[in-house]
Design a protein around this motif. Structure first.
Motif, PDB file in Angstrom:
ATOM      1  N   ASP A  43      58.616-108.786  74.182  1.00  0.00           N
ATOM      2  CA  ASP A  43      58.474-110.293  74.689  1.00  0.00           C
ATOM      3  C   ASP A  43      58.754-110.207  76.387  1.00  0.00           C
ATOM      4  O   ASP A  43      58.224-111.141  76.949  1.00  0.00           O
ATOM      5  CB  ASP A  43      59.655-110.991  74.317  1.00  0.00           C
ATOM      6  N   TRP A  44      59.341-109.161  76.873  1.00  0.00           N
ATOM      7  CA  TRP A  44      59.649-108.986  78.317  1.00  0.00           C
ATOM      8  C   TRP A  44      58.173-109.072  79.112  1.00  0.00           C
ATOM      9  O   TRP A  44      58.144-108.845  80.325  1.00  0.00           O
ATOM     10  CB  TRP A  44      60.425-107.950  78.457  1.00  0.00           C
ATOM     11  N   MET A  45      57.262-108.385  78.376  1.00  0.00           N
ATOM     12  CA  MET A  45      55.761-108.206  79.038  1.00  0.00           C
ATOM     13  C   MET A  45      55.029-109.588  79.030  1.00  0.00           C
ATOM     14  O   MET A  45      54.282-109.813  79.893  1.00  0.00           O
ATOM     15  CB  MET A  45      55.078-107.192  78.184  1.00  0.00           C
ATOM     16  N   THR A  46      55.093-110.534  78.303  1.00  0.00           N
ATOM     17  CA  THR A  46      54.626-111.890  78.078  1.00  0.00           C
ATOM     18  C   THR A  46      54.301-112.665  79.472  1.00  0.00           C
ATOM     19  O   THR A  46      55.586-112.524  80.187  1.00  0.00           O
ATOM     20  CB  THR A  46      55.211-112.857  77.026  1.00  0.00           C
ATOM     21  N   GLY A  47      53.377-113.152  79.798  1.00  0.00           N
ATOM     22  CA  GLY A  47      53.441-113.757  81.125  1.00  0.00           C
ATOM     23  C   GLY A  47      51.987-113.263  81.904  1.00  0.00           C
ATOM     24  O   GLY A  47      51.446-112.450  81.580  1.00  0.00           O
ATOM     25  N   CYS A  48      51.968-113.794  83.099  1.00  0.00           N
ATOM     26  CA  CYS A  48      51.050-113.772  84.064  1.00  0.00           C
ATOM     27  C   CYS A  48      51.868-112.888  84.947  1.00  0.00           C
ATOM     28  O   CYS A  48      52.950-113.311  85.829  1.00  0.00           O
ATOM     29  CB  CYS A  48      50.517-114.811  84.886  1.00  0.00           C
ATOM     30  N   TRP A  49      51.469-111.931  85.764  1.00  0.00           N
ATOM     31  CA  TRP A  49      52.106-110.905  86.706  1.00  0.00           C
ATOM     32  C   TRP A  49      50.894-110.518  87.638  1.00  0.00           C
ATOM     33  O   TRP A  49      49.808-110.178  87.394  1.00  0.00           O
ATOM     34  CB  TRP A  49      52.234-109.450  86.002  1.00  0.00           C
ATOM     35  N   THR A  50      51.479-110.239  88.944  1.00  0.00           N
ATOM     36  CA  THR A  50      50.514-110.273  89.845  1.00  0.00           C
ATOM     37  C   THR A  50      51.291-109.133  90.883  1.00  0.00           C
ATOM     38  O   THR A  50      52.442-109.196  91.126  1.00  0.00           O
ATOM     39  CB  THR A  50      50.057-111.477  90.694  1.00  0.00           C
ATOM     40  N   HIS A  51      50.413-108.505  91.608  1.00  0.00           N
ATOM     41  CA  HIS A  51      50.802-107.636  92.930  1.00  0.00           C
ATOM     42  C   HIS A  51      51.023-108.686  93.904  1.00  0.00           C
ATOM     43  O   HIS A  51      50.602-109.568  94.341  1.00  0.00           O
ATOM     44  CB  HIS A  51      49.682-106.625  93.200  1.00  0.00           C
ATOM     45  N   GLU A  52      52.149-107.945  94.582  1.00  0.00           N
ATOM     46  CA  GLU A  52      52.643-108.625  96.081  1.00  0.00           C
ATOM     47  C   GLU A  52      51.542-108.799  96.915  1.00  0.00           C
ATOM     48  O   GLU A  52      51.473-109.920  97.623  1.00  0.00           O
ATOM     49  CB  GLU A  52      53.855-107.908  96.429  1.00  0.00           C
ATOM     50  N   ARG A  53      50.897-107.828  97.154  1.00  0.00           N
ATOM     51  CA  ARG A  53      49.831-107.856  98.433  1.00  0.00           C
ATOM     52  C   ARG A  53      48.439-108.026  98.131  1.00  0.00           C
ATOM     53  O   ARG A  53      47.652-108.550  98.616  1.00  0.00           O
ATOM     54  CB  ARG A  53      49.912-106.547  99.361  1.00  0.00           C
ATOM     55  N   TYR A  54      48.006-107.534  96.932  1.00  0.00           N
ATOM     56  CA  TYR A  54      46.653-107.489  96.505  1.00  0.00           C
ATOM     57  C   TYR A  54      46.419-108.478  95.290  1.00  0.00           C
ATOM     58  O   TYR A  54      47.312-109.087  94.666  1.00  0.00           O
ATOM     59  CB  TYR A  54      46.354-106.190  95.858  1.00  0.00           C
ATOM     60  N   ASP A  55      45.083-108.883  95.343  1.00  0.00           N
ATOM     61  CA  ASP A  55      44.715-109.987  94.251  1.00  0.00           C
ATOM     62  C   ASP A  55      44.380-109.297  92.857  1.00  0.00           C
ATOM     63  O   ASP A  55      43.390-108.851  92.705  1.00  0.00           O
ATOM     64  CB  ASP A  55      43.437-110.675  94.699  1.00  0.00           C
ATOM     65  N   GLN A  56      45.559-108.805  92.476  1.00  0.00           N
ATOM     66  CA  GLN A  56      45.615-107.950  91.141  1.00  0.00           C
ATOM     67  C   GLN A  56      46.306-108.687  89.959  1.00  0.00           C
ATOM     68  O   GLN A  56      47.534-109.232  90.547  1.00  0.00           O
ATOM     69  CB  GLN A  56      46.000-106.855  91.391  1.00  0.00           C
ATOM     70  N   ARG A  57      45.711-109.081  89.089  1.00  0.00           N
ATOM     71  CA  ARG A  57      46.491-109.789  88.054  1.00  0.00           C
ATOM     72  C   ARG A  57      46.599-109.182  86.429  1.00  0.00           C
ATOM     73  O   ARG A  57      45.576-108.635  86.035  1.00  0.00           O
ATOM     74  CB  ARG A  57      45.993-111.199  87.922  1.00  0.00           C
ATOM     75  N   GLU A  58      47.636-109.213  85.863  1.00  0.00           N
ATOM     76  CA  GLU A  58      47.733-108.645  84.372  1.00  0.00           C
ATOM     77  C   GLU A  58      48.481-109.672  83.674  1.00  0.00           C
ATOM     78  O   GLU A  58      49.397-110.394  84.033  1.00  0.00           O
ATOM     79  CB  GLU A  58      48.456-107.350  84.368  1.00  0.00           C
ATOM     80  N   VAL A  59      47.709-110.221  82.510  1.00  0.00           N
ATOM     81  CA  VAL A  59      48.331-111.351  81.895  1.00  0.00           C
ATOM     82  C   VAL A  59      48.445-110.870  80.275  1.00  0.00           C
ATOM     83  O   VAL A  59      47.558-110.124  79.762  1.00  0.00           O
ATOM     84  CB  VAL A  59      47.440-112.386  81.901  1.00  0.00           C
ATOM     85  N   TRP A  60      49.608-111.152  79.650  1.00  0.00           N
ATOM     86  CA  TRP A  60      49.939-110.645  78.450  1.00  0.00           C
ATOM     87  C   TRP A  60      50.288-111.982  77.489  1.00  0.00           C
ATOM     88  O   TRP A  60      51.296-112.778  78.085  1.00  0.00           O
ATOM     89  CB  TRP A  60      51.104-109.856  78.542  1.00  0.00           C
ATOM     90  N   SER A  61      49.961-112.199  76.266  1.00  0.00           N
ATOM     91  CA  SER A  61      50.371-113.457  75.496  1.00  0.00           C
ATOM     92  C   SER A  61      51.423-112.976  74.910  1.00  0.00           C
ATOM     93  O   SER A  61      52.115-111.853  74.936  1.00  0.00           O
ATOM     94  CB  SER A  61      49.339-113.226  74.329  1.00  0.00           C
ATOM     95  N   GLU A  62      52.035-114.137  74.353  1.00  0.00           N
ATOM     96  CA  GLU A  62      53.374-113.654  73.454  1.00  0.00           C
ATOM     97  C   GLU A  62      52.800-113.028  72.081  1.00  0.00           C
ATOM     98  O   GLU A  62      51.422-112.586  71.816  1.00  0.00           O
ATOM     99  CB  GLU A  62      53.692-115.166  72.653  1.00  0.00           C
ATOM    100  N   ASP A  63      53.699-112.576  71.568  1.00  0.00           N
ATOM    101  CA  ASP A  63      53.569-111.594  70.213  1.00  0.00           C
ATOM    102  C   ASP A  63      52.903-112.389  69.193  1.00  0.00           C
ATOM    103  O   ASP A  63      53.445-113.564  68.773  1.00  0.00           O
ATOM    104  CB  ASP A  63      54.940-110.946  69.625  1.00  0.00           C
ATOM    105  N   LEU A  64      51.675-112.234  68.725  1.00  0.00           N
ATOM    106  CA  LEU A  64      51.260-112.968  67.515  1.00  0.00           C
ATOM    107  C   LEU A  64      51.186-112.213  66.171  1.00  0.00           C
ATOM    108  O   LEU A  64      50.115-111.483  65.981  1.00  0.00           O
ATOM    109  CB  LEU A  64      49.575-113.164  68.078  1.00  0.00           C
ATOM    110  N   GLY A  65      52.207-112.044  65.422  1.00  0.00           N
ATOM    111  CA  GLY A  65      52.190-111.292  64.493  1.00  0.00           C
ATOM    112  C   GLY A  65      51.903-109.891  64.346  1.00  0.00           C
ATOM    113  O   GLY A  65      51.152-109.400  63.539  1.00  0.00           O
ATOM    114  N   GLY A  66      52.520-109.336  65.147  1.00  0.00           N
ATOM    115  CA  GLY A  66      52.195-107.942  65.415  1.00  0.00           C
ATOM    116  C   GLY A  66      51.124-107.590  66.715  1.00  0.00           C
ATOM    117  O   GLY A  66      50.709-106.350  66.610  1.00  0.00           O
ATOM    118  N   LEU A  67      50.526-108.589  66.951  1.00  0.00           N
ATOM    119  CA  LEU A  67      49.401-108.341  68.029  1.00  0.00           C
ATOM    120  C   LEU A  67      49.638-108.844  69.226  1.00  0.00           C
ATOM    121  O   LEU A  67      50.362-110.013  69.408  1.00  0.00           O
ATOM    122  CB  LEU A  67      48.092-108.910  67.663  1.00  0.00           C
TER     123      LEU A  67
END
Length: 161
Positions: free
Chosen positions: A36-60
């Motif tokens: 759960d701690w990975m869930t959400g939208c994450w971005t770098h402080e200076r660069y336009d770099q984004r990583e997005v993770w869904s909530e857990d969906l039944g083991g996925l």
């Protein structure tokens, strides 16, 4: 929406995800410890770099990463997935639309997880960890050479929704 309706909707969503996993032959374990701690939208402080993770969906858990240059042009993208299988979690990455590469879970603590694939050229090790303000990703070789690490912050707090 009532609490009962919300619970029923969540149960239905997880049931569909689990049924799909069974239909496709995935060895998905819905009861594995969620990330759960990975869930959400994450971005770098200076660069336009984004990583997005869904909530857990039944083991996925589904995710994607995208980097853009100063003109907004996409310079890198990657489809990501974490499957909780009977032997542990498996991180599956498809950079730039390439065939998926699997990394198996080798270590997990409350707020970190490490995946490895010694047969992959680079990276061979991927670690995610969380602290009070950031999601930290680290990649390296199996013997911890060529280490690259970067912190990503909540997109909303960085004004990059």
């Amino acid at each position: 929406m009532t609490r009962l309706t919300a619970l029923l909707a969540a149960s239905l969503t997880l049931g569909i995800a689990g049924a799909h996993a069974q239909e496709t032959g995935l060895d998905v374990q819905a009861n594995a410890s969620p990330l759960d701690w990975m869930t959400g939208c994450w971005t770098h402080e200076r660069y336009d770099q984004r990583e997005v993770w869904s909530e857990d969906l039944g083991g996925l858990k589904f995710g994607y990463a995208v980097n853009r240059d100063e003109n907004g042009k996409v310079t890198f993208f990657e489809d990501l997935r974490i499957e909780n299988r009977s032997g542990g979690a498996v991180y599956i990455a498809s950079p730039r639309g390439a065939a998926p590469t699997e990394f198996v879970e080798t270590e997990r603590t409350g707020l970190s997880i490490t995946f490895e694939n010694p047969d992959h050229d680079y990276p061979q090790k991927i670690t995610y960890g969380a602290n009070r303000v950031a999601l930290v990703a680290t990649i390296s070789t199996i013997d911890d050479d060529r280490v690259q690490s970067w912190a990503m912050y909540d997109c909303k707090e960085m004004g990059r929704e």
